[in-house]
Write a protein that holds these residues in place. Structure first.
Motif, mmCIF file in Angstrom:
data_model
loop_
_atom_site.group_PDB
_atom_site.id
_atom_site.type_symbol
_atom_site.label_atom_id
_atom_site.label_comp_id
_atom_site.label_asym_id
_atom_site.label_seq_id
_atom_site.Cartn_x
_atom_site.Cartn_y
_atom_site.Cartn_z
ATOM 1 N N ARG A 32 0.430 8.455 -2.081
ATOM 2 C CA ARG A 32 1.689 8.253 -2.019
ATOM 3 C C ARG A 32 2.198 7.199 -1.465
ATOM 4 O O ARG A 32 3.192 6.615 -1.837
ATOM 5 C CB ARG A 32 2.444 9.673 -1.337
ATOM 6 N N PHE A 33 1.655 6.433 -0.541
ATOM 7 C CA PHE A 33 2.012 5.208 0.084
ATOM 8 C C PHE A 33 1.872 3.993 -0.972
ATOM 9 O O PHE A 33 3.124 3.228 -1.128
ATOM 10 C CB PHE A 33 1.059 4.960 1.509
ATOM 11 N N PRO A 34 0.875 3.794 -1.517
ATOM 12 C CA PRO A 34 0.580 2.837 -2.683
ATOM 13 C C PRO A 34 1.681 3.034 -3.575
ATOM 14 O O PRO A 34 2.319 1.776 -3.971
ATOM 15 C CB PRO A 34 -0.898 3.019 -3.105
ATOM 16 N N TYR A 35 2.061 3.964 -4.303
ATOM 17 C CA TYR A 35 2.840 4.343 -5.232
ATOM 18 C C TYR A 35 4.419 4.039 -4.809
ATOM 19 O O TYR A 35 5.180 3.217 -5.419
ATOM 20 C CB TYR A 35 3.016 5.615 -5.768
ATOM 21 N N LEU A 36 4.800 4.195 -3.487
ATOM 22 C CA LEU A 36 5.975 4.096 -3.078
ATOM 23 C C LEU A 36 6.166 2.519 -2.816
ATOM 24 O O LEU A 36 7.146 1.709 -3.029
ATOM 25 C CB LEU A 36 6.249 4.839 -1.966
ATOM 26 N N ALA A 37 5.069 1.967 -2.319
ATOM 27 C CA ALA A 37 5.218 0.515 -2.149
ATOM 28 C C ALA A 37 5.164 -0.526 -3.499
ATOM 29 O O ALA A 37 6.105 -1.299 -3.364
ATOM 30 C CB ALA A 37 3.886 -0.066 -1.360
ATOM 31 N N ALA A 38 4.617 0.077 -4.571
ATOM 32 C CA ALA A 38 4.659 -0.644 -5.734
ATOM 33 C C ALA A 38 6.298 -0.519 -6.386
ATOM 34 O O ALA A 38 6.580 -1.310 -6.889
ATOM 35 C CB ALA A 38 3.738 0.080 -6.673
ATOM 36 N N LYS A 39 6.791 0.746 -6.231
ATOM 37 C CA LYS A 39 8.133 1.145 -6.652
ATOM 38 C C LYS A 39 9.086 0.377 -6.173
ATOM 39 O O LYS A 39 10.017 0.021 -6.784
ATOM 40 C CB LYS A 39 8.139 2.747 -6.668
ATOM 41 N N ASP A 40 9.070 0.359 -4.827
ATOM 42 C CA ASP A 40 10.216 -0.261 -3.857
ATOM 43 C C ASP A 40 10.111 -1.560 -3.439
ATOM 44 O O ASP A 40 10.664 -1.888 -2.477
ATOM 45 C CB ASP A 40 10.300 0.810 -2.812
ATOM 46 N N GLY A 41 9.477 -2.451 -4.094
ATOM 47 C CA GLY A 41 9.654 -3.837 -3.860
ATOM 48 C C GLY A 41 8.434 -4.334 -3.141
ATOM 49 O O GLY A 41 8.763 -5.566 -2.639
ATOM 50 N N GLY A 42 7.202 -3.764 -2.980
ATOM 51 C CA GLY A 42 6.363 -4.429 -2.329
ATOM 52 C C GLY A 42 6.440 -4.699 -0.774
ATOM 53 O O GLY A 42 6.371 -3.813 0.019
ATOM 54 N N PRO A 212 7.705 -9.392 -0.782
ATOM 55 C CA PRO A 212 8.844 -8.524 -1.325
ATOM 56 C C PRO A 212 9.656 -8.954 -2.532
ATOM 57 O O PRO A 212 9.798 -10.166 -2.847
ATOM 58 C CB PRO A 212 9.873 -9.046 0.010
ATOM 59 N N ASP A 213 10.178 -8.159 -3.346
ATOM 60 C CA ASP A 213 10.662 -8.044 -4.577
ATOM 61 C C ASP A 213 12.281 -7.946 -4.436
ATOM 62 O O ASP A 213 12.237 -6.638 -4.427
ATOM 63 C CB ASP A 213 10.181 -7.393 -5.676
ATOM 64 N N LEU A 214 12.938 -8.805 -4.183
ATOM 65 C CA LEU A 214 14.398 -8.504 -3.942
ATOM 66 C C LEU A 214 15.271 -8.450 -5.097
ATOM 67 O O LEU A 214 16.456 -8.432 -5.161
ATOM 68 C CB LEU A 214 14.903 -9.290 -2.906
ATOM 69 N N GLU A 215 14.678 -8.793 -6.529
ATOM 70 C CA GLU A 215 15.323 -9.089 -7.670
ATOM 71 C C GLU A 215 16.104 -7.829 -8.038
ATOM 72 O O GLU A 215 15.576 -6.614 -8.113
ATOM 73 C CB GLU A 215 14.519 -9.483 -8.828
ATOM 74 N N GLY A 216 17.584 -7.829 -8.050
ATOM 75 C CA GLY A 216 18.390 -6.594 -8.444
ATOM 76 C C GLY A 216 18.575 -5.738 -7.407
ATOM 77 O O GLY A 216 19.083 -4.585 -7.777
ATOM 78 N N MET A 217 18.042 -6.205 -6.106
ATOM 79 C CA MET A 217 18.183 -5.057 -5.228
ATOM 80 C C MET A 217 19.885 -4.834 -4.692
ATOM 81 O O MET A 217 20.434 -5.820 -4.578
ATOM 82 C CB MET A 217 17.519 -5.623 -3.807
ATOM 83 N N THR A 218 20.281 -3.628 -4.535
ATOM 84 C CA THR A 218 21.519 -3.378 -4.248
ATOM 85 C C THR A 218 21.481 -2.486 -3.023
ATOM 86 O O THR A 218 20.499 -2.098 -2.325
ATOM 87 C CB THR A 218 22.180 -2.274 -5.321
ATOM 88 N N PHE A 223 18.909 1.876 0.634
ATOM 89 C CA PHE A 223 18.850 2.999 1.096
ATOM 90 C C PHE A 223 17.642 3.987 0.397
ATOM 91 O O PHE A 223 17.161 4.490 1.000
ATOM 92 C CB PHE A 223 20.187 3.774 0.912
ATOM 93 N N THR A 224 17.428 3.673 -0.991
ATOM 94 C CA THR A 224 16.392 4.547 -1.560
ATOM 95 C C THR A 224 15.141 3.993 -0.919
ATOM 96 O O THR A 224 14.219 5.077 -0.475
ATOM 97 C CB THR A 224 16.095 4.161 -3.006
ATOM 98 N N VAL A 225 14.850 2.821 -0.816
ATOM 99 C CA VAL A 225 13.648 2.214 0.051
ATOM 100 C C VAL A 225 13.203 3.013 1.440
ATOM 101 O O VAL A 225 12.456 3.251 1.719
ATOM 102 C CB VAL A 225 13.473 0.749 0.078
ATOM 103 N N LEU A 226 14.518 2.991 2.032
ATOM 104 C CA LEU A 226 14.902 3.520 3.400
ATOM 105 C C LEU A 226 14.241 4.702 3.315
ATOM 106 O O LEU A 226 13.413 5.320 4.565
ATOM 107 C CB LEU A 226 15.905 3.089 4.082
#
Length: 468
Positions: A32-42, A212-218, A223-226
């Motif tokens: 789960r951790f690697p998937y979330l890291a890849a999904k949420d901007g590394g 960190p990938d901040l492109e398009g971050m809102t 909050f989703t990442v958090l």
């Protein structure tokens, strides 16, 4: 508060740290951790996770271990002993491992199946389309290997805290760490050229993971990442499952809790990070960015076998070492889950360890059979409040992880933060003569910040809060 006499205890801080870390280092870290890291901007996810680990996670971990040591009770009885009238929270805390144990053993059986396939040199067969689905929908093999996994765990629990749990953790955890480091280093060195002539390397995948990938971050995206990172901490630190309360009850009064908790945090965070180093560069190298979109069983039992198959002859060896590592992680976590239930039965009903372990083994066996049958004879498909399609296993996972665990954590924050007051935990941590350096942070987190974050997480998990 009167202490229970003749209660088992860890022989020292090393045994406690390795055992608690073994509980924390489980399947959630690996799939789960690697998937979330890849999904949420590394790197953004890594930074948020690290901050939460030393604040939010630290507060819940410290609280549960302190409750266990102060009361010398398991989760089912500890809360009521700490504050009369709060025994209901102990019931909820004990329900979590009762629900988790059956399906964890089913997944453990899946790991055994794949480990044996690679061990016997047949790892390539696991990469074929439909292999995983064909296996889990089988009539008897999933039942058999689930029972094998369960009985290995039960045999260790029957031996007790020192000769069983602690002794096993002291052997397995160093081996697990060596395997994690070795596979992670190998993952960084690989290179692959696909059919289109595009060459990808493990180091490129590592860059995707840590930069960190901040492109398009809102704001909504942040909050989703958090919330993703906060939800992951439940799995990573084994909090709100009753496990750390049970293990805390085995910690000696003269032990340095501050040092031990810091070591558990470091160990768990390091392994979670290394899990990403193992998986993300390898998946990216052989499957590209689109291959990084899977998580959970599909990542471990479908995507990764295809990655190992693409490695050629060395892939079978790497796959064997990987699933050996996963098996070690699954065993140490399952032992902790089962011990939380067994210790609760012992304290509540005043029965022997053998009897309590036999009862829980029976419950887990029956539950595990139902979960296995949920993929064939008892198959159905429903939609959960979070929109996911679910069978028996998914429902049990959702109820335990998305409902009871946040509920237990919220109740614990209210009990410690507002009823018995944070000083109850602070005094317990400092009673061996050590200084609780993060006491101000702890008071703020347990009274204000953690409860608010947990309520938001609970509402989101239940599908009530959809704006985040």
């Amino acid at each position: 508060m009167k202490k229970e006499k003749n209660r088992n205890a860890f022989s020292g801080s090393i045994g406690f740290v390795l055992t608690a870390a073994g509980s924390a280092v489980g399947l959630g870290n690996i799939w789960r951790f690697p998937y979330l890291a890849a999904k949420d901007g590394g790197g953004l996810y890594l930074v948020v996770y690290l901050i939460l680990a030393v604040t939010f996670g630290f507060s819940l971990l410290t609280t549960e271990i302190a409750i266990g040591r102060k009361t010398k009770q398991s989760p089912l009885t500890a809360y009521g002993k700490l504050k009369p009238g709060w025994g209901f929270l102990g019931i909820f805390a004990c329900l979590v491992p009762v629900i988790i144990m059956p399906y964890y053993c089913v997944i453990g059986g899946w790991v055994v199946k794949y480990f044996l396939a690679y061990l016997t040199g047949n790892g390539n067969t696991t990469a074929s389309d439909g292999y995983f689905t064909e296996y889990i929908t089988g009539d008897w093999q999933p039942l058999l290997l689930m029972a094998v996994f369960l009985f290995i765990v039960a045999a260790i629990i029957f031996r007790g805290v020192n000769k069983g749990i602690e002794a096993f953790s002291k052997i397995l955890m160093p081996l697990l760490l060596l395997l994690v480091i070795g596979i992670a280093v190998f993952s960084l060195t690989i290179r692959y050229q696909d059919a289109q002539g595009v060459t990808r390397t493990g180091m490129e995948g590592f860059g995707i993971y840590v930069i960190p990938d901040l492109e398009g971050m809102t704001v909504k995206g942040f909050f989703t990442v958090l919330l993703d990172a906060m939800g992951q901490l439940f799995f990573s630190l084994s909090v709100a499952m009753g496990i750390m309360v049970a293990y805390g009850s085995y910690v000696r009064d003269d032990a340095n809790l501050v040092s031990s908790i810091a070591q558990i945090e470091i160990f768990d965070t390091a392994v979670a990070f290394l899990a990403g180093v193992m998986i993300i560069p390898a998946v990216y190298t052989f499957m590209g960015r689109e291959g990084m979109a899977s998580s959970g069983p599909s990542l471990m039992f479908v995507s990764l076998p295809k990655v190992f198959s693409s490695m050629g002859r060395v892939g079978n060896l790497v796959g064997c070492l990987f699933f050996a590592m996963v098996l070690f992680a699954a065993l140490t976590s399952a032992i902790s889950v089962m011990e939380a239930v067994v210790s609760s039965f012992m304290d509540k009903f005043h029965i022997s360890r053998v009897k309590a372990a036999a009862i829980e083994t029976g419950i887990a066996l029956v539950g595990g059979i139902v979960v296995c049958l949920g993929y064939n004879r008892l198959y159905f498909d429903i939609t959960l409040p979070n929109g996911a399609h679910a069978q028996v296993l998914d429902i049990m996972d959702y109820v335990s992880n998305n409902f009871f665990m946040p509920l237990v954590a919220i109740g614990t924050c209210i009990l410690i933060g507002w009823v018995v007051k944070p000083e109850t935990v602070v005094d317990e941590v400092e009673k061996s003569g050590v200084k609780f350096g993060r006491r101000r942070l702890y008071r703020m987190m347990i009274k204000y910040i953690a409860p608010v974050l947990l309520v938001i997480l609970l509402l989101k998990s239940l599908g009530i809060l959809t704006i985040i």
